[in-house]
Design a protein around this motif. Sequence first.
Motif, PDB file in Angstrom:
ATOM      1  N   ALA A 170       0.811  -1.218   0.000  1.00  0.00           N
ATOM      2  CA  ALA A 170       0.000   0.000   0.000  1.00  0.00           C
ATOM      3  C   ALA A 170       0.842   1.266   0.000  1.00  0.00           C
ATOM      4  CB  ALA A 170      -0.937   0.013   1.211  1.00  0.00           C
ATOM      5  N   LEU A 171       2.165   1.151  -0.046  1.00  0.00           N
ATOM      6  CA  LEU A 171       3.017   2.345   0.018  1.00  0.00           C
ATOM      7  C   LEU A 171       2.752   3.309  -1.118  1.00  0.00           C
ATOM      8  CD1 LEU A 171       6.565   1.146   1.213  1.00  0.00           C
ATOM      9  CD2 LEU A 171       5.058   2.833   2.296  1.00  0.00           C
ATOM     10  N   ASP A 172       2.685   2.797  -2.345  1.00  0.00           N
ATOM     11  CA  ASP A 172       2.444   3.697  -3.471  1.00  0.00           C
ATOM     12  C   ASP A 172       1.058   4.319  -3.401  1.00  0.00           C
ATOM     13  OD1 ASP A 172       1.184   1.323  -3.874  1.00  0.00           O
ATOM     14  OD2 ASP A 172       1.861   1.027  -5.938  1.00  0.00           O
ATOM     15  N   VAL A 190      -0.333  12.998  -2.128  1.00  0.00           N
ATOM     16  CA  VAL A 190      -0.060  14.023  -3.143  1.00  0.00           C
ATOM     17  C   VAL A 190      -1.375  14.559  -3.714  1.00  0.00           C
ATOM     18  CG1 VAL A 190       1.015  14.468  -5.384  1.00  0.00           C
ATOM     19  CG2 VAL A 190       2.192  13.044  -3.693  1.00  0.00           C
ATOM     20  N   ALA A 191      -2.355  13.678  -3.902  1.00  0.00           N
ATOM     21  CA  ALA A 191      -3.655  14.126  -4.400  1.00  0.00           C
ATOM     22  C   ALA A 191      -4.307  15.104  -3.429  1.00  0.00           C
ATOM     23  CB  ALA A 191      -4.565  12.921  -4.636  1.00  0.00           C
ATOM     24  N   SER A 192      -4.179  14.827  -2.133  1.00  0.00           N
ATOM     25  CA  SER A 192      -4.752  15.728  -1.138  1.00  0.00           C
ATOM     26  C   SER A 192      -4.039  17.079  -1.139  1.00  0.00           C
ATOM     27  CB  SER A 192      -4.669  15.087   0.247  1.00  0.00           C
ATOM     28  OG  SER A 192      -5.319  15.879   1.213  1.00  0.00           O
ATOM     29  N   ALA A 213       0.972   6.822 -11.899  1.00  0.00           N
ATOM     30  CA  ALA A 213       0.149   7.944 -11.440  1.00  0.00           C
ATOM     31  C   ALA A 213       0.865   8.747 -10.367  1.00  0.00           C
ATOM     32  CB  ALA A 213      -1.189   7.430 -10.921  1.00  0.00           C
ATOM     33  N   CYS A 214       1.694   8.110  -9.549  1.00  0.00           N
ATOM     34  CA  CYS A 214       2.448   8.842  -8.530  1.00  0.00           C
ATOM     35  C   CYS A 214       3.375   9.870  -9.174  1.00  0.00           C
ATOM     36  CB  CYS A 214       3.263   7.867  -7.679  1.00  0.00           C
ATOM     37  SG  CYS A 214       2.283   6.828  -6.576  1.00  0.00           S
ATOM     38  N   VAL A 215       4.056   9.472 -10.250  1.00  0.00           N
ATOM     39  CA  VAL A 215       4.944  10.393 -10.961  1.00  0.00           C
ATOM     40  C   VAL A 215       4.126  11.536 -11.579  1.00  0.00           C
ATOM     41  CG1 VAL A 215       6.618  10.633 -12.828  1.00  0.00           C
ATOM     42  CG2 VAL A 215       6.578   8.548 -11.431  1.00  0.00           C
ATOM     43  N   PHE A 216       3.013  11.183 -12.184  1.00  0.00           N
ATOM     44  CA  PHE A 216       2.167  12.193 -12.826  1.00  0.00           C
ATOM     45  C   PHE A 216       1.590  13.155 -11.788  1.00  0.00           C
ATOM     46  CE2 PHE A 216      -1.969  13.461 -14.755  1.00  0.00           C
ATOM     47  CZ  PHE A 216      -1.444  14.160 -15.847  1.00  0.00           C
ATOM     48  N   ALA A 217       1.145  12.628 -10.647  1.00  0.00           N
ATOM     49  CA  ALA A 217       0.580  13.475  -9.595  1.00  0.00           C
ATOM     50  C   ALA A 217       1.637  14.405  -9.014  1.00  0.00           C
ATOM     51  CB  ALA A 217      -0.032  12.614  -8.490  1.00  0.00           C
ATOM     52  N   PHE A 267       4.150  15.659 -10.636  1.00  0.00           N
ATOM     53  CA  PHE A 267       4.332  16.714 -11.633  1.00  0.00           C
ATOM     54  C   PHE A 267       3.200  17.743 -11.539  1.00  0.00           C
ATOM     55  CE2 PHE A 267       3.370  18.319 -15.914  1.00  0.00           C
ATOM     56  CZ  PHE A 267       4.547  19.023 -16.157  1.00  0.00           C
ATOM     57  N   ILE A 268       1.967  17.278 -11.387  1.00  0.00           N
ATOM     58  CA  ILE A 268       0.827  18.203 -11.259  1.00  0.00           C
ATOM     59  C   ILE A 268       0.976  19.063 -10.012  1.00  0.00           C
ATOM     60  CG2 ILE A 268      -1.660  18.332 -10.860  1.00  0.00           C
ATOM     61  CD1 ILE A 268      -2.009  15.877 -12.586  1.00  0.00           C
ATOM     62  N   ALA A 269       1.421  18.457  -8.898  1.00  0.00           N
ATOM     63  CA  ALA A 269       1.617  19.220  -7.659  1.00  0.00           C
ATOM     64  C   ALA A 269       2.670  20.312  -7.866  1.00  0.00           C
ATOM     65  CB  ALA A 269       2.022  18.284  -6.531  1.00  0.00           C
ATOM     66  N   TYR A 270       3.725  19.983  -8.594  1.00  0.00           N
ATOM     67  CA  TYR A 270       4.775  20.978  -8.861  1.00  0.00           C
ATOM     68  C   TYR A 270       4.236  22.121  -9.712  1.00  0.00           C
ATOM     69  CZ  TYR A 270       9.044  23.058 -10.723  1.00  0.00           C
ATOM     70  OH  TYR A 270      10.023  23.950 -11.080  1.00  0.00           O
ATOM     71  N   VAL A 271       3.444  21.785 -10.736  1.00  0.00           N
ATOM     72  CA  VAL A 271       2.866  22.829 -11.595  1.00  0.00           C
ATOM     73  C   VAL A 271       1.948  23.733 -10.792  1.00  0.00           C
ATOM     74  CG1 VAL A 271       1.346  23.242 -13.572  1.00  0.00           C
ATOM     75  CG2 VAL A 271       3.091  21.443 -13.694  1.00  0.00           C
TER      76      VAL A 271
END
Length: 555
Positions: free
Chosen positions: A458-460, A467-469, A530-534, A536-540
């Motif tokens: 469940a780590l990922d 990150v989504a939160s 999705a972790c990598v993509f999320a 990137f979205i957080a950084y943007v």
Amino acid sequence: MSNAVLRILDLMQGVFRWLGADYDILRTIVEVKFKMQNRRPMASFSQYKSYNNDQDTNNSFWMMVGILSIFGGLMGISIFFIDKPYYAYALPFGYIMIMSVLTLVTDFSSLLLDTTDNVVLLPRPVTGRTILLARLVHIASYVLILSYGIALLPLIFTLFKYGILAFLAFALAVFVLAMLSVFFTSLLYMLLMQFTSEERLKDIISYFQIVFTLLVTAGYQMVGRIFTWLDLDTTAVAIRGWHYALPPLWFSGWMQFVIKGAPSFWILSLLSFGIPLLAMWILIRYLAPQFTQKIAQMGVGDGGGSEKVITQKRGGFVSRLASLMTRSHLEKAIFELSWKITARDRKFKMRTYPTFGSLIPLVFVFGKELFDPQKWSEMAQGYLYLMLLYMAHIIAGTFQSQSHFSEDFKAAWVYFATPTDSPRDVVVGNIKAILLKFYTPFYLLLSAFVLTIWGIKALDDLYLAFVASVCLSMIESKIGSQNRLPFSKSLATMKEAGQTSQFVIFMLLLPICGFGHWGLTFIPFGVPVACVFATFIAYVLYKQFDKLTWESFDL
């Protein structure tokens, strides 16, 4: 309502004179206190404030009585389902007493501990006993209305099942129980005033308000399940030694004595009336002078002398954490400011801390599986923990949205006096403080629980949900914080300003993220990608705060 209470007082004026009070002064004080109370909203229902100054009414109080009456009716269902009155009435009596005491503590503290009338009363020849009796009459009137409101449906149930005699016995017991609640509340205040300062007392009362909200939330979930947990139909009626220490069981014993004629319950019946009468006599005759003296001392300085110098250290955990998590002096200052204000502002804690109670229903949703290690292996086969992870965002979203409002909102002009061209540091510093102080510790505890049951697989999922939160918090700040800096808006604008952002986040984006995450678990390597993509979205989203300008904000 106040006129009816005053007429009843006129009929009982001989009793008050026998107790040593000046009745004419007492009646005047009570009348004024009723007017003061009717012009303020209840703390539990402040959003229902009446704006019609021509009406001497308080709809929020009656709304509270109505809501608690519904819960009282749910508690009173035990009268029909349990044939043993000793057990059947324990739940309604316990609920009446708990709600009465908590309501007195939470909603009447501002009047019971009000010091403004000292300016008028203390210079005049008004005895302490008269002042205390006036306070007690005012509080007792409200608690009687509240108690009988809660007991309304149980009273009707009693009338239909056991007849008029049991109905009258129950009504009398509710009256005595209400008086006992007044005594316990007054005794609690006296003890608190004896050992704490005025400011500390206000903090303790705010914690009672939070506990009140949590108990209502938990009680709502427990009502429908309590009869499943208890098998009282097959349990013999027996009085244990510890029963004599619980007032609700005194009164349920009284009902058992009246309805079943059980002679073994005469001691509980005696306690149910003897102890409350003795308690009120002690309160009026002996504790009145001390209580009035403590009230008179509240809000009064020491009259001179040396001032206490308080030296604050600039170092400490918060300062070091701010240095680690921020990139400028202004951002660090806002981080520390938000951290400290949220720890000291009582109104902020009252608006936000009960949010943890919104997660209480999850305990009942998962049921006994949470507390049965043998069932953990069955739970570990699914992805039920995703609901826990995304429900936790309620904490982050609520604290983030409430951090924009304050009673001292006029002090926000200081933001515009900062030597910076962008409000980016002000907004980002507040977001970081809220997420690190409230959401992150809670999420870490939740993660430990998830890892215990579901393991390292469940780590990922834990990382993606976190990150989504964070992304949702930044989106909420962009949507809901337009023209709102930290603690810069009045509480009066809170309800209207927060509707759009709360709806978008909690009702649209949060479910989309949760269901999307669940769908990714069926795709090989879907969650890690999705972790990598999320990230990137957080950084943007984080970089978008660099584009903020002062022109988009106002006071």
